[in-house]
Design an enzyme around this catalytic site. Structure first.
Site, mmCIF file in Angstrom:
data_model
loop_
_atom_site.group_PDB
_atom_site.id
_atom_site.type_symbol
_atom_site.label_atom_id
_atom_site.label_comp_id
_atom_site.label_asym_id
_atom_site.label_seq_id
_atom_site.Cartn_x
_atom_site.Cartn_y
_atom_site.Cartn_z
ATOM 1 N N GLU A 435 0.826 -1.215 0.000
ATOM 2 C CA GLU A 435 0.000 0.000 0.000
ATOM 3 C C GLU A 435 0.852 1.252 0.000
ATOM 4 O OE1 GLU A 435 -2.958 -0.371 -0.675
ATOM 5 O OE2 GLU A 435 -3.080 -2.521 -0.286
ATOM 6 N N HIS A 438 1.652 2.054 -3.580
ATOM 7 C CA HIS A 438 0.552 2.760 -4.262
ATOM 8 C C HIS A 438 0.560 4.246 -3.916
ATOM 9 C CE1 HIS A 438 -1.445 -0.600 -6.088
ATOM 10 N NE2 HIS A 438 -1.705 -1.214 -4.938
#
Length: 629
Positions: A435, A438
């Site tokens: 994450e 991202h």
């Protein structure tokens, strides 16, 4: 002439009010006549020394029982037949409707047309008799659920001051053969009767597509809409993702709908059907005319114009039968879209005025932030958001909502409720790295997007996710925007590869989202050299692109280029990924500014560390010594 017609409406004088007053006086006169006749009969009976009511003859109780039994059986049969053919509508009087057009917020693009339709409805007689026009008889409201179609129809009835006959299209359906058509006839009969009795009536059919689907003999390919890039995106470690896909609409084939649609078409052409008295008088005149020569024929009664406005709502207008959509039936099509930023701000003001909130929420800046963060939301969704914020306030023991309550409710609505999951230490670190990849890519390549939520708490099917949105409300996306979306989707995959030397099953949904976005670029937007659009064929966009060899190579090229760009980007900014990873491992969830604060702090520290050797060299050069000394 149009201004002369509309100006009396603004002053309150219109045909509907005049007609209602005329009908009211007629009812008063009829009631007075009945009362006078009854009083005359009572006085006459008293003068003649006769009973007011006739005496019942003596009857055998056994015979009375048999008569009552068979009468009850006959009544049950009649009521069963009548019940299956009875109109299922509900009638709302104007005084029962507590909403006006001023209370319907967020539909400014169509509100003016709605007001114009009310004006024409209220002056239908002058519009037809003086100007020679044909009044509007039908309006079709189409749009997403929760955009205010039903509320607007109720407000129109209240503004016009006429009864509102509401019916759901599914309530017409029946298990008995032919009962659906009978219910439709009964509804339109009630609509005509109410309009003649009250001076006007507005009928509303909710979800009309339930009874008005395209008939099998009139199939046609509906045009496919061009999909647009999603403004709100989610990158997750696991589970399905909303993404970009080509949309096609297939004609609907439904057996048994032909007769129902035909009945609906006929009834929409029968607003001016003669009343029962008119039919009887015309039948008698026709019988007399059979005996008269041609030049002495008596004129029959013409059916009076029933002031009716029929409104139907649907979110599947492309599946309706084409014969319904022609002028003369549904004369006007109004599309209810999700409100823009100004409409959402008006909605926030409207809903907060009725809900308990802290003084801080009166700040225009905070209200603008709420409106900007709800891009693409319908009025019902905005209202539900503030209701959930009140629930959050109640849970923490307060009776007033705060901005934090609104933000928590928005995050829950957007990405779901967090579910406690016990990860292994290695798995938790992997998800946090994924994450963080991202978020780092999104911060670096898409400054026009807002990072909203970064979490490793499981929500729905996603073990972790990044939610991001456009900073401003936009309706189109450039090639750079779509490339950035592909790169953001690749961020988690590349981060796993850089930090672990291999990838897991987590990026599966990210690759699917990247493929859909790249297919949009290749097969629909003409951004990779080919101008062929696969939206021209009745097929899923991604499937069509993958089936074509040349297009598939272009798709692979877009994905490979994005992966290479992200790999170079993250290789130079490993410190940003590590900072976000460590913050996620510590706090599990970062919201809004918390994400950018971590990234900006890490970037500043990296710049300071990079500047130290340069500063040391400069100082050493001034004093004539080496940096080591």
């Amino acid at each position: 002439m149009a201004e002369e017609l509309i100006s009396p409406i603004r002053q309150g004088a219109h045909d509907i009010a005049v007609e209602r007053e005329r009908m009211r006086r007629r009812r008063v006169y009829r009631l007075a006549a009945v009362i006078l006749l009854a009083e005359a009969w009572v006085i006459t009976a008293a003068l003649l020394d006769r009973p007011v009511l006739p005496r019942l003859p003596a009857m055998d109780p056994f015979l009375v029982t048999i008569v009552i039994f068979f009468a009850a059986m006959l009544l049950i049969v009649v009521l069963t037949t009548v019940g299956t053919s009875r109109s299922p509508h509900l009638v709302y009087r104007p005084e029962q409707v507590d909403v006006r057009l001023d209370d319907v917020i967020g539909i400014d693009p169509v509100k003016e047309d709605v007001r114009r339709s009310i004006d024409l409805f209220q002056t239908h007689r002058r519009f037809a008799d003086q100007m020679g026009g044909t009044p509007r008889r039908g309006l079709l409201f189409e749009g997403l659920p929760g955009t205010g179609k039903t509320l607007t129809a109720k407000a129109m009835a209240a503004e016009a001051g006429v009864p509102f006959l509401f019916v759901s299209a599914t309530s017409f359906q029946s298990m008995y053969y032919g009962a659906t058509a009978r219910k439709i006839r009964a509804y339109f009969r009630a609509l005509r009767t109410t309009a003649r009795r009250e001076g006007g009536a507005i009928g509303f059919i909710e979800e009309i597509d339930a009874i008005a689907l395209r008939r099998g003999g009139m199939l046609g390919a509906a045009p496919s809409g061009v999909p647009s890039a999603a403004s709100a995106c989610v990158s997750s470690s696991s589970g399905p993702l909303p993404g970009l896909r080509g949309t096609t609409t297939n004609a609907v084939i439904s057996e048994g709908t032909g007769g129902v649609v035909n009945e609906l078409l006929v009834q929409m052409q029968s607003f001016d059907e003669p009343t029962g008295l008119d039919k009887l008088v015309n039948r008698m005149i026709a019988a007399v005319n059979l005996l008269l020569p041609g030049h002495k024929q008596l004129k029959q009664r013409r059916p009076g114009r029933a002031p009716i406005l029929l409104i139907a709502a649907t979110n599947r207008a492309d599946s309706l039968d084409p014969a319904l959509l022609r002028p003369g039936r549904f004369d006007r099509h109004l599309t209810f879209s999700a409100p823009d930023a100004h409409g959402r701000r008006a909605l926030v003001d409207h809903f907060l005025a009725r809900r308990s909130h802290e003084v801080s929420l009166d700040d225009p800046v905070l209200r603008d932030r709420i409106a900007a963060a709800t891009n693409g939301w319908t009025p019902v969704m905005v209202e539900h958001l503030l209701d959930e914020a009140l629930v959050n306030a109640l849970r923490r023991g307060s009776t007033t909502m705060s901005f934090h309550d609104v933000e928590q409710a928005r995050i829950t609505e957007m990405v779901g409720i967090g579910q406690p999951v016990r990860y292994t230490e290695a798995e938790q670190r992997l998800i946090a790295t994924h994450e963080a990849g991202h978020a780092t890519v999104a911060w670096l390549v898409a400054p026009n997007r807002t990072l909203e939520v970064l979490t490793i708490i499981r929500r729905g099917d996603a073990l972790g996710l990044l939610a991001h949105n456009d900073c401003e409300e936009v309706w189109t996306h450039s090639q750079y925007d779509l490339q950035a979306l592909v790169q953001i989707a690749m961020g988690g995959w590349v981060a796993e590869e850089l930090f672990y030397g291999h990838t897991s099953t987590g990026p599966a949904s990210d690759l699917a989202a990247a493929t859909r976005t790249a297919a949009q670029m290749v097969g629909a937007a003409g951004m990779t050299g080919s101008l062929v659009s696969f939206l021209a064929v009745d097929r899923d966009l991604v499937s069509a692109v993958l089936a074509d060899h040349a297009s598939r190579e272009q798709l692979e090229g877009v994905l490979d280029e994005a992966r290479s760009s992200v790999r170079r980007l993250l290789s130079r900014n490993r410190h940003l990924v590590e900072a976000l990873r460590d913050a996620l491992l510590e706090r599990h969830e970062l919201i809004g500014p918390e994400i950018t604060d971590v990234l900006e702090r890490a970037q500043s520290m990296a710049e300071v560390r990079a500047a130290r050797p340069v500063l040391a060299q400069a100082v050493a050069g001034r004093i004539g010594t080496s940096p080591a000394a």
